[in-house]
Design a protein around this motif. Structure first.
Motif, mmCIF file in Angstrom:
data_model
loop_
_atom_site.group_PDB
_atom_site.id
_atom_site.type_symbol
_atom_site.label_atom_id
_atom_site.label_comp_id
_atom_site.label_asym_id
_atom_site.label_seq_id
_atom_site.Cartn_x
_atom_site.Cartn_y
_atom_site.Cartn_z
ATOM 1 N N MET A 287 12.789 -10.638 7.408
ATOM 2 C CA MET A 287 12.600 -9.693 6.302
ATOM 3 C C MET A 287 11.134 -9.289 6.128
ATOM 4 S SD MET A 287 15.662 -9.286 5.246
ATOM 5 C CE MET A 287 15.416 -8.423 3.695
ATOM 6 N N LYS A 288 10.245 -9.866 6.925
ATOM 7 C CA LYS A 288 8.809 -9.590 6.834
ATOM 8 C C LYS A 288 8.304 -9.800 5.405
ATOM 9 C CE LYS A 288 8.529 -8.477 11.156
ATOM 10 N NZ LYS A 288 7.877 -9.405 12.105
ATOM 11 N N ARG A 289 8.572 -11.003 4.902
ATOM 12 C CA ARG A 289 8.180 -11.329 3.539
ATOM 13 C C ARG A 289 7.494 -12.690 3.493
ATOM 14 N NH1 ARG A 289 13.259 -11.569 -0.139
ATOM 15 N NH2 ARG A 289 13.931 -12.872 1.605
ATOM 16 N N LYS B 16 -1.654 -9.240 -0.905
ATOM 17 C CA LYS B 16 -1.278 -7.839 -0.685
ATOM 18 C C LYS B 16 -1.386 -7.439 0.782
ATOM 19 C CE LYS B 16 -2.636 -6.309 -5.319
ATOM 20 N NZ LYS B 16 -3.489 -5.382 -6.102
ATOM 21 N N PHE B 17 -1.545 -8.427 1.626
ATOM 22 C CA PHE B 17 -1.623 -8.213 3.067
ATOM 23 C C PHE B 17 -2.894 -7.464 3.475
ATOM 24 C CE2 PHE B 17 0.125 -6.462 7.192
ATOM 25 C CZ PHE B 17 0.080 -7.671 7.840
ATOM 26 N N GLU B 18 -3.958 -7.684 2.732
ATOM 27 C CA GLU B 18 -5.258 -7.138 3.097
ATOM 28 C C GLU B 18 -6.025 -8.216 3.863
ATOM 29 O OE1 GLU B 18 -5.790 -4.477 -0.994
ATOM 30 O OE2 GLU B 18 -6.571 -6.532 -0.878
ATOM 31 N N LYS B 19 -6.479 -7.866 5.043
ATOM 32 C CA LYS B 19 -7.169 -8.848 5.879
ATOM 33 C C LYS B 19 -8.593 -9.068 5.378
ATOM 34 C CE LYS B 19 -6.423 -8.788 10.296
ATOM 35 N NZ LYS B 19 -6.469 -8.425 11.738
ATOM 36 N N LEU B 20 -8.936 -10.318 5.149
ATOM 37 C CA LEU B 20 -10.266 -10.690 4.680
ATOM 38 C C LEU B 20 -11.157 -11.220 5.801
ATOM 39 C CD1 LEU B 20 -9.274 -12.579 1.396
ATOM 40 C CD2 LEU B 20 -10.120 -10.231 1.588
ATOM 41 N N PRO C 59 5.572 -8.376 0.502
ATOM 42 C CA PRO C 59 5.703 -7.784 1.841
ATOM 43 C C PRO C 59 4.594 -8.314 2.754
ATOM 44 C CG PRO C 59 5.826 -6.104 0.123
ATOM 45 C CD PRO C 59 5.366 -7.358 -0.545
ATOM 46 N N PHE C 60 4.982 -8.744 3.932
ATOM 47 C CA PHE C 60 4.002 -9.299 4.869
ATOM 48 C C PHE C 60 4.379 -8.837 6.267
ATOM 49 C CE2 PHE C 60 0.951 -12.684 6.039
ATOM 50 C CZ PHE C 60 0.069 -12.537 4.987
#
Length: 311
Positions: free
Chosen positions: A132-134, A182-186, A150-151
């Motif tokens: 489910m990409k979660r 939030k699936f923001e790459k750090l 959501p991932f």
């Protein structure tokens, strides 16, 4: 007077040596992984027969589990509740201090395909649902989903997962990645042979085959222990452990050095941190009940008393 130099030589030689722990080499020969809890107990996992065995610091067996499929041991920092996850079986087991199963969480009926599970505490799990990409925050005590994020990423080479302070740490076979919820790459950096995460308070450590690294948030990885000849390495709050040539060794950090590593601010000092090498300066034999100064003073006093008595 010749007695004093002999005593001093023996004393300082004993302090400078590394400590070899009394575990039979046969018990270590086929070890796939090793973990150490803060009581000095050792957990040896063998992939050959999917067995997990726990030994105390003297090499005495405390418990043993025979598993039918591969399981990944997340952490033994709480030896009363050790989480083990199996991607094959799609379940997570919790075992007690004697490796008796105390709870089993089955994901097959409630979720899609769980790629990795991380036990945050004694109530909550973080689950990466690949189908489910979660990323799911799940309370396994009352079987309720708290949050779902959501991932959308492919983690076919995923090795380990950790969630801490709204950040998601992803360890793959070739890299370390850090995201927000939030699936923001750090942060992302190449990393070979990564095995698992270890969290010590606010610090995130990465265990590899032969090194231990500390993550400096959004900046770099710093090696705090390394031995190219080691087969397996691990750490508890007081010591480093390694299996080398099928023997088990312990390296005890000096308290002030360990404190400095854990409290040093994120500044230019961190960028100049150097790897901790196994030298005479930072390794000790256990047990040492008194400081070197006090023990040395007692030895010299005892020697003076012997000479005064005319022996």
């Amino acid at each position: 007077m010749k007695l004093i130099p002999i005593i001093l030589i023996c004393f300082f030689c004993s302090l400078s040596a590394q400590s070899a722990l009394p575990l039979d080499t046969l018990k270590l020969k086929e070890a796939k992984d090793m973990l150490a809890d803060d009581y000095g107990n050792l957990y040896i996992y063998k992939n050959k027969d999917f067995s997990l065995t726990k030994y105390d610091s003297l090499g005495k067996q405390i418990g043993k589990m025979m598993l039918t499929v591969p399981f990944k041991i997340q952490s033994v920092q709480n030896p009363l509740s050790v989480p083990l996850f199996s991607e094959n079986a799609q379940e997570l087991k919790l075992v007690d201090q004697n490796l008796n199963e105390i709870q089993r969480i089955d994901f097959k009926q409630k979720f899609g395909f769980i790629r990795m599970a991380y036990a945050e505490d004694l109530q909550q799990l973080w689950l990466l649902d690949d189908s489910m990409k979660r990323l799911i925050q799940y309370n396994f005590r009352n079987e309720t989903t708290i949050n779902s994020y959501p991932f959308d990423a492919s983690f076919d080479d995923l090795v380990d997962l950790l969630v801490f302070e709204n950040k998601v740490y992803i360890l793959t076979r070739k890299s370390l990645k850090v995201y927000t919820l939030k699936f923001e790459k750090l942060f992302e950096t190449p990393l070979e042979n990564g095995k698992r995460f270890r969290r010590e308070n606010e610090f995130i450590l990465i265990i590899t085959n032969n090194s231990i690294l500390k993550y400096v948030p959004e900046k770099e990885l710093v090696k705090i222990f390394e031995d190219p000849d080691a087969q397996i390495v691990d750490k508890n709050t007081l010591s480093f452990f390694e299996i080398k040539a099928n023997n088990l060794y312990l390296y005890n950090l000096e308290n002030n050095k360990e404190k400095k590593q854990q409290t040093e601010p994120e500044s230019k000092q961190k960028s100049t941190e150097k790897p901790i090498e196994k030298t005479e300066e930072n390794s000790k034999v256990e047990p040492v009940e008194k400081s070197a100064d006090n023990t040395l003073e007692k030895l010299i006093q005892d020697t003076s008393d012997v000479q005064a008595s005319g022996i």
